[in-house]
Write an enzyme that holds these catalytic residues in place. Structure first.
Site, short mmCIF file in Angstrom:
data_model
loop_
_atom_site.label_atom_id
_atom_site.label_comp_id
_atom_site.label_asym_id
_atom_site.label_seq_id
_atom_site.Cartn_x
_atom_site.Cartn_y
_atom_site.Cartn_z
CD GLU A 74 -3.98 -9.19 5.13
OE1 GLU A 74 -4.16 -10.34 4.68
OE2 GLU A 74 -3.44 -8.97 6.24
CD GLN B 229 -29.09 -1.00 20.82
OE1 GLN B 229 -28.14 -0.35 20.43
NE2 GLN B 229 -30.23 -0.44 21.21
CB ILE B 230 -26.48 -7.28 23.83
CG1 ILE B 230 -27.31 -7.90 22.69
CG2 ILE B 230 -26.46 -8.19 25.05
CD1 ILE B 230 -26.68 -9.13 22.08
NE ARG C 91 -28.53 -4.45 32.62
CZ ARG C 91 -28.16 -3.53 33.51
NH1 ARG C 91 -27.43 -3.90 34.57
NH2 ARG C 91 -28.49 -2.26 33.35
CB THR D 100 -0.93 0.01 1.22
OG1 THR D 100 -1.80 -1.13 1.15
CG2 THR D 100 -1.77 1.26 1.27
CB THR E 138 -12.17 -3.06 0.12
OG1 THR E 138 -12.43 -3.23 -1.28
CG2 THR E 138 -11.09 -2.00 0.33
#
Length: 413
Positions: free
Chosen positions: A392, A358-359, A289, A150, A394
């Site tokens: 490596e 989110q959990i 939870r 790169t 996209t």
């Protein structure tokens, strides 16, 4: 730390009860257990510090790197005649190693990926002299390897027109000028395997980073993967002897592309490892939870969501193992499996990381809770997993590779 702090050792693993390695060779199962024991003992205790310390040369996990070398992990990908383990299925074994390391730290998985899969595999195309001077100390852990394709204006496009690092032929070798970017391990590496424009073709060279004219920039400050040090490398009239050409002059692009294909299988495995960690931590959180008088796992939304994720992890693991086993059968470019595995596994990690935060709710958004010092793995993976969709090759490029297999290059371009 209070009861809120979930450490790696307290989270049950669900992989063995949900995923059955019916088609995986026994030697690969043994490697998985070996690397898992090592990672649980040596990677897990330092993973939080690695993932949350700002990038610097001093922060590179040298002690852990030395332990991995001593344990022989760097020998897993290689044949016995160069000092490796001599496994029948080295690519699959390497991919499994990467998954098990990424479960605890994607930074550590990335360090090993570049050291072994990219730099090491490229060196394997070199002469006996190159193997003796660079590959042997790489396997021993005496030298750290890096691999560079790169550039500031060339990454996905590795064409002669896009690249600006040039190797000019001389009587005794080459003179290299140019600049590479985002080069993993470069701030601490001893050498780089370098892709250069060589007239109307490309050549791979091994360049030692302490040679005159070579300068490595300061480590980049990244969103995630803090333990994976990257930096620019500058080349100013660097003299490279002919004996440091990897393979034959002009054949560098083929070596680089084959190496990157191997790397994509490793990145697919790292995505799978991160997804498995997200799964294990999320299941435990959902089971413990409480909300509205019951555990969150009793809500059907999350039951169905985790059922989907369990199925997707199964698919991701099968895809990368299939691609790896095809490489072990002699397919240098195992398509479409390698492209499918890289896209699917890393996309899964990214989508699941969003669910996992989110959990955990507000706790998942915290790097560390000031009240008690608690922290959760899902926050780190949320930051780490994004780069896996980019480097490596996209994920858009992976879809193009798959599409070419369906429609042909004449249609897709």
């Amino acid at each position: 730390m209070t009861r809120l702090l979930m450490t790696q050792t307290t989270i049950p693993r669900y992989q063995d009860s949900l995923y059955h390695d019916l088609n995986t060779p026994q030697e690969i199962l043994a490697i998985r257990q070996e690397v898992r024991r090592f990672a649980d003992e040596h990677v897990a205790p330092v993973a939080y510090a690695i993932g949350h310390t700002e990038e610097s040369v001093e922060a590179f996990p040298r002690d852990l790197f030395a332990k991995m070398a001593k344990a022989g992990l760097f020998r897993i990908p290689f044949a016995a005649d160069v000092g490796g383990r001599g496994l029948k299925h080295p690519t699959a074994a390497t991919a499994v190693m990467i998954e098990e390391l990424a479960y605890h730290s994607n930074s550590v998985a990335a360090i090993v990926d570049v050291h072994c899969i990219l730099a090491g595999n490229a060196l394997n195309h070199g002469s006996d002299s190159i193997k003796q001077r660079y590959l042997t100390p790489l396997l021993n852990g005496d030298k750290i390897g890096s691999f560079a394709t790169t550039e500031p204006d060339a990454s996905t496009d590795l064409s002669i027109q896009a690249m600006n690092t040039h190797a000019t032929r001389t009587e005794n070798g080459y003179i290299v000028n140019g600049r590479k970017r985002f080069i993993t391990n470069s701030p601490v590496a001893d050498f780089v395997v370098l892709l250069c424009v060589d007239g109307e073709r490309m050549t791979e060279l091994v360049v030692e980073l302490n040679w005159p004219g070579v300068r490595v920039g300061e480590p980049d400050k990244k969103m995630g993967n803090h333990g994976q040090l990257t930096a620019d490398i500058y080349f100013d009239n660097v003299k490279v002897p002919m004996e440091n050409v990897v393979g034959q002059p002009g054949h560098g692009l083929k070596i680089a592309l084959q190496t990157l294909t191997y790397g994509r299988v490793g990145i697919a495995a790292s995505g799978t490892g991160m997804a498995q960690a997200l799964f294990d931590h999320s299941v435990e959180r959902l089971k413990t939870r409480r909300a509205f008088g019951k555990v969150i796992a009793q809500f059907q939304h999350w039951q169905f969501k985790l059922a989907e994720r369990a199925t997707e992890i199964e698919n991701a693991r099968n895809l990368y193992l299939k691609a790896a086993l095809r490489m072990d059968e002699g397919h240098a470019f195992p398509e479409p499996e390698a492209a499918m595995a890289k896209w699917y596994g890393t996309n899964l990690a990214g989508e699941f990381a969003r669910d996992a935060v989110q959990i955990f709710g507000g706790y998942g958004f915290m790097r560390e809770l000031a009240a008690d010092g608690s922290h959760y793995r899902v926050e780190e993976i949320y930051r780490d997993c994004k780069i896996a969709e980019i480097y490596e090759g996209t994920n858009e490029i992976q879809k193009l590779v798959i599409a070419r297999g369906i429609f042909g290059k004449d249609i897709t371009g």
